[in-house]
Design an enzyme around this catalytic site. Structure first.
Site, PDB file in Angstrom:
ATOM      1  N   GLU A  20      21.510  23.192 -52.841  1.00  0.00           N
ATOM      2  CA  GLU A  20      20.312  24.217 -54.078  1.00  0.00           C
ATOM      3  C   GLU A  20      20.873  25.677 -52.846  1.00  0.00           C
ATOM      4  O   GLU A  20      20.599  25.830 -52.797  1.00  0.00           O
ATOM      5  CB  GLU A  20      19.226  23.713 -54.277  1.00  0.00           C
ATOM      6  CG  GLU A  20      18.576  24.481 -54.951  1.00  0.00           C
ATOM      7  CD  GLU A  20      17.192  23.642 -55.879  1.00  0.00           C
ATOM      8  OE1 GLU A  20      17.597  23.311 -56.866  1.00  0.00           O
ATOM      9  OE2 GLU A  20      16.415  23.672 -55.259  1.00  0.00           O
ATOM     10  N   GLU A  75       9.373  19.059 -66.735  1.00  0.00           N
ATOM     11  CA  GLU A  75       9.431  17.955 -66.528  1.00  0.00           C
ATOM     12  C   GLU A  75       7.597  17.102 -65.563  1.00  0.00           C
ATOM     13  O   GLU A  75       7.077  16.583 -66.157  1.00  0.00           O
ATOM     14  CB  GLU A  75      10.280  17.952 -65.450  1.00  0.00           C
ATOM     15  CG  GLU A  75      12.190  17.532 -66.011  1.00  0.00           C
ATOM     16  CD  GLU A  75      12.179  19.364 -65.511  1.00  0.00           C
ATOM     17  OE1 GLU A  75      11.376  20.519 -65.406  1.00  0.00           O
ATOM     18  OE2 GLU A  75      13.492  18.981 -65.767  1.00  0.00           O
ATOM     19  N   HIS A  78      30.677  -1.452 -50.285  1.00  0.00           N
ATOM     20  CA  HIS A  78      31.666  -2.591 -51.676  1.00  0.00           C
ATOM     21  C   HIS A  78      31.292  -1.204 -53.103  1.00  0.00           C
ATOM     22  O   HIS A  78      31.401  -1.464 -54.093  1.00  0.00           O
ATOM     23  CB  HIS A  78      30.569  -3.496 -52.112  1.00  0.00           C
ATOM     24  CG  HIS A  78      30.263  -4.312 -50.533  1.00  0.00           C
ATOM     25  ND1 HIS A  78      30.536  -5.493 -50.374  1.00  0.00           N
ATOM     26  CD2 HIS A  78      29.679  -4.171 -49.969  1.00  0.00           C
ATOM     27  CE1 HIS A  78      30.512  -5.885 -48.976  1.00  0.00           C
ATOM     28  NE2 HIS A  78      29.960  -5.383 -48.221  1.00  0.00           N
ATOM     29  N   LYS A  98      16.558  26.490 -66.700  1.00  0.00           N
ATOM     30  CA  LYS A  98      15.252  25.635 -67.246  1.00  0.00           C
ATOM     31  C   LYS A  98      14.697  26.872 -68.189  1.00  0.00           C
ATOM     32  O   LYS A  98      14.650  26.575 -68.873  1.00  0.00           O
ATOM     33  CB  LYS A  98      14.553  26.633 -65.979  1.00  0.00           C
ATOM     34  CG  LYS A  98      15.020  25.330 -64.557  1.00  0.00           C
ATOM     35  CD  LYS A  98      13.355  26.162 -63.661  1.00  0.00           C
ATOM     36  CE  LYS A  98      13.749  25.011 -62.847  1.00  0.00           C
ATOM     37  NZ  LYS A  98      11.971  25.450 -61.707  1.00  0.00           N
ATOM     38  N   LYS A 115       5.304  24.132 -56.886  1.00  0.00           N
ATOM     39  CA  LYS A 115       4.767  25.110 -56.441  1.00  0.00           C
ATOM     40  C   LYS A 115       4.313  26.821 -57.620  1.00  0.00           C
ATOM     41  O   LYS A 115       3.687  26.857 -57.451  1.00  0.00           O
ATOM     42  CB  LYS A 115       5.912  26.272 -56.171  1.00  0.00           C
ATOM     43  CG  LYS A 115       5.556  27.057 -54.795  1.00  0.00           C
ATOM     44  CD  LYS A 115       7.244  27.701 -53.981  1.00  0.00           C
ATOM     45  CE  LYS A 115       7.083  28.518 -53.799  1.00  0.00           C
ATOM     46  NZ  LYS A 115       8.243  29.513 -53.124  1.00  0.00           N
ATOM     47  N   GLY A 150      10.402  25.101 -51.665  1.00  0.00           N
ATOM     48  CA  GLY A 150      10.433  23.600 -52.538  1.00  0.00           C
ATOM     49  C   GLY A 150      11.310  22.479 -51.645  1.00  0.00           C
ATOM     50  O   GLY A 150      10.585  21.901 -50.885  1.00  0.00           O
ATOM     51  N   ARG A 151      12.027  22.925 -51.339  1.00  0.00           N
ATOM     52  CA  ARG A 151      13.051  22.223 -50.672  1.00  0.00           C
ATOM     53  C   ARG A 151      13.026  22.137 -49.578  1.00  0.00           C
ATOM     54  O   ARG A 151      13.215  21.439 -48.370  1.00  0.00           O
ATOM     55  CB  ARG A 151      14.471  22.344 -50.899  1.00  0.00           C
ATOM     56  CG  ARG A 151      15.460  23.453 -50.429  1.00  0.00           C
ATOM     57  CD  ARG A 151      16.456  23.558 -51.623  1.00  0.00           C
ATOM     58  NE  ARG A 151      17.183  25.327 -51.458  1.00  0.00           N
ATOM     59  CZ  ARG A 151      16.990  25.960 -52.200  1.00  0.00           C
ATOM     60  NH1 ARG A 151      15.966  26.318 -53.340  1.00  0.00           N
ATOM     61  NH2 ARG A 151      17.216  27.016 -52.017  1.00  0.00           N
TER      62      ARG A 151
HETATM   63  O1  F6P Z   1      15.391  22.447 -59.294  1.00  0.00           O
HETATM   64  C1  F6P Z   1      14.577  23.923 -59.651  1.00  0.00           C
HETATM   65  C2  F6P Z   1      13.311  24.195 -58.669  1.00  0.00           C
HETATM   66  O2  F6P Z   1      13.551  25.584 -59.218  1.00  0.00           O
HETATM   67  C3  F6P Z   1      13.180  23.462 -57.445  1.00  0.00           C
HETATM   68  O3  F6P Z   1      13.821  24.580 -56.038  1.00  0.00           O
HETATM   69  C4  F6P Z   1      11.616  23.259 -56.612  1.00  0.00           C
HETATM   70  O4  F6P Z   1      12.275  22.073 -56.064  1.00  0.00           O
HETATM   71  C5  F6P Z   1      11.883  22.812 -58.051  1.00  0.00           C
HETATM   72  O5  F6P Z   1      12.203  23.422 -58.811  1.00  0.00           O
HETATM   73  C6  F6P Z   1      10.504  22.529 -58.469  1.00  0.00           C
HETATM   74  O6  F6P Z   1       9.480  23.423 -58.273  1.00  0.00           O
HETATM   75  P1  F6P Z   1       7.999  23.455 -59.276  1.00  0.00           P
HETATM   76  O7  F6P Z   1       7.553  23.128 -57.003  1.00  0.00           O
HETATM   77  O8  F6P Z   1       7.345  25.043 -58.870  1.00  0.00           O
HETATM   78  O9  F6P Z   1       7.322  23.134 -59.964  1.00  0.00           O
END
Ligand code: F6P
Length: 530
Positions: A354, A213, A385, A495, A207, A267-268
């Site tokens: 979250e 990452e 298990h 972050k 987003k 995002g979620r």
């Molecule tokens: O993990 C934190 C977060 O901000 C989530 O809310 C989000 O889904 C994820 O990072 C990824 O963010 P982006 O879509 O901006 O890369």
């Protein structure tokens, strides 16, 4: 608004729990006294059934919980959310994932503008792209059809699409879709050794297009493509889903290959937007549409069913009952009895923790009660298990949620029966236990709550129902606890600090935090340019 714990409904629930304790009401006693309890405690919608018979809940419990939800304004907040009002109060944003699956002729306003034309236009573009790739008409830089899709994203840009693609793998008909999330280069580089650059397509989902990452992995993918196909291959072999178009362009994605995201979808909650492109590439647009239709049916149920027969409300209220009144452990086990749903616990970890992992109310006051429990889980029967021992005889009572698939669609009836009979056996062992074993070691206390969700079959429509059920459950709990479920400030601090260490310019100029500098030097995390 009066304080949550001082409210009449909250106080009535405390007294109600005390009276259940005083009368030694157990799950076994409830089942014994209500012959039709299994049917009475079931609510079904289009092949998804919630059964809460194995919860310590009487008719009075549900009445009192319903009063609590009403007093906390669940119905009013629900309307505000569907109407596009800024229910994400800290960020002053509408919350409209429901618009992403609304009927084509709907008109839904956010910030004074109808969001539906943008949604429909984007879905149309996405459909053309998806079907073009699947048909082999959209090709790689060397003119080959795409055989492998790599979704690069993390959190909400990974977990929902990953879960849905895996859950619906039996209906897959397109290229193979892989998911890469971690900053650990092992994940992507080990996948790349198995792929042919001439038939690999990257879907970069972010987003913000600033997530460390995701950018690291996207860079790695771009270099890998460039090495065998030249610098420009990225233009033809990557698409982006992002609300940060400038950053995506800067990265090298072609302007016609960027699918937008909007600030009113978190995002979620985003798998229903073009974030779900990986799901659509795997299934095709028709089946992807059924996923959206299932979620839309749950939206309609959530919006219209009375609270005491409303699946998301019931799940939310029973969770609050267990964790805030019955003294269960601040944990919740999610046990899908389906290998294809093995990522459900991870997906729900983000969705629930979250969203509702907050300790400050909307009014910026400390919360008065425990909010979200720790969500964990594993698919059945594997978890049996592993950690089920603690569920049966541990010192803490952990409420359990099971998800089962009623009909076998894999053609292995014996395996399927085994899965379901284990699910039933576990639920019975948890709820009823067994008192008089020969020794104290084989005494099973029982009386441990278990909610059972069943899907008639694992198909896109039912998965849509299930995921939207959980989304709305989380919303209702947030409203009752008085918190904003749609921001995640706790995530942002980590972050920011990680970025401070990753960027040499910042590290050179020294960090404002001695604790950060100290630990960083210990683990050699400063960049080599140092
Ligand atoms: O993990 C934190 C977060 O901000 C989530 O809310 C989000 O889904 C994820 O990072 C990824 O963010 P982006 O879509 O901006 O890369």
């Amino acid at each position: 608004m009066t304080s949550l714990t001082d409210s009449a409904a909250w106080q009535a629930l405390i007294r109600h729990y005390e009276s259940l304790q005083a009368s030694k009401t157990s799950l076994a006693a409830l089942i014994e006294s209500q012959k039709d309890r299994l049917a009475r405690c079931a609510v079904a919608l289009d092949g998804l059934t919630l059964n809460y018979a194995l919860n310590l809940a009487t008719g009075e419990t549900i009445d009192l919980l319903t009063q609590l939800a009403q007093q906390r304004g669940v119905e009013e907040w629900r309307e505000r959310m569907f109407a596009g009002q800024p229910v994400n109060s800290t960020e002053n944003r509408a919350v409209l994932h429901t618009a992403l699956r609304a009927k084509d002729d709907a008109s839904i306003m956010a910030n004074g503008r109808d969001v539906m034309p943008d949604i429909l236009a984007t879905r149309h573009r996405m459909g053309k792209f998806v079907e073009g790739v699947r048909a082999g008409n959209i090709k790689s830089a060397t003119g080959r059809p795409f055989r492998n899709i790599v979704n690069i994203g993390i959190g909400g840009s990974d977990l929902g699409p990953r879960l849905a693609t895996q859950a619906l793998a039996a209906s897959a008909s397109g290229p193979q879709v892989h998911f890469v999330a971690n900053a650990d280069a092992w994940e992507l580089s080990s996948l790349l050794t198995k792929l042919d650059p001439e038939s690999a397509l990257f879907v970069i989902v972010s987003k913000t297009f600033t997530t460390q990452e995701t950018l690291l992995n996207a860079n790695l993918a771009r270099d890998w493509l460039a090495e065998s196909l030249g610098e420009n291959a990225i233009q033809q072999q990557a698409v982006a889903v992002s609300s940060n178009v400038d950053k995506a362009l800067e990265f090298g994605i072609g302007p016609d290959k960027i699918f937008p995201m909007w600030d009113w979808v978190g995002g979620r909650y985003s798998l229903w937007s073009s974030v779900g492109i990986g799901i659509a590439l795997s299934l095709g647009m028709e089946l992807y549409g059924k996923l959206l239709a299932g979620a839309a049916a749950m939206d309609e149920h959530f919006r219209t069913a009375e609270l005491s027969r409303n699946m998301p409300c019931l799940m939310a209220m029973l969770g609050i009952w267990q964790h805030n009144f019955c003294g269960t452990a601040p944990a919740r086990a999610i046990l899908p009895y389906s290998e294809r749903l093995r990522d459900l616990p991870r997906y729900l970890q983000q969705l629930e923790m979250e969203s509702n992992g907050k300790s400050i109310t909307r009014e910026a006051m400390p919360v008065e009660t425990l909010t979200v429990p720790v969500i964990f889980g594993e698919c059945g029967t594997v978890g049996q298990h592993s950690f089920h021992q603690a569920l049966h005889q541990g010192t803490q009572v952990v409420p359990v949620e099971m998800v089962g698939i009623v009909n076998d669609d894999l053609g292995h009836p014996e395996n399927h029966r085994t899965l379901l009979s284990n699910m039933v056996a576990q639920a019975v062992a948890l709820a009823f236990g067994q008192e008089c074993g020969a020794t104290p070691f084989d005494t099973y206390p029982g009386n441990r709550p278990c909610t059972i969700l069943t899907l008639d079959r694992l198909d896109p429509y039912r998965l849509g129902l299930l995921l939207a059920l959980y989304e709305h459950k989380v919303f209702v709990q947030g409203i009752i606890w008085g918190i904003n479920s749609f921001d995640q400030p706790g995530v942002e601090l980590g972050k920011r600090l990680a970025r401070e260490l990753a960027e040499p310019s910042k590290a050179n100029s020294g960090t404002s935090r001695p604790d950060l500098a100290f630990l960083a030097s210990l683990y050699k995390t400063v960049s080599p340019e140092e």
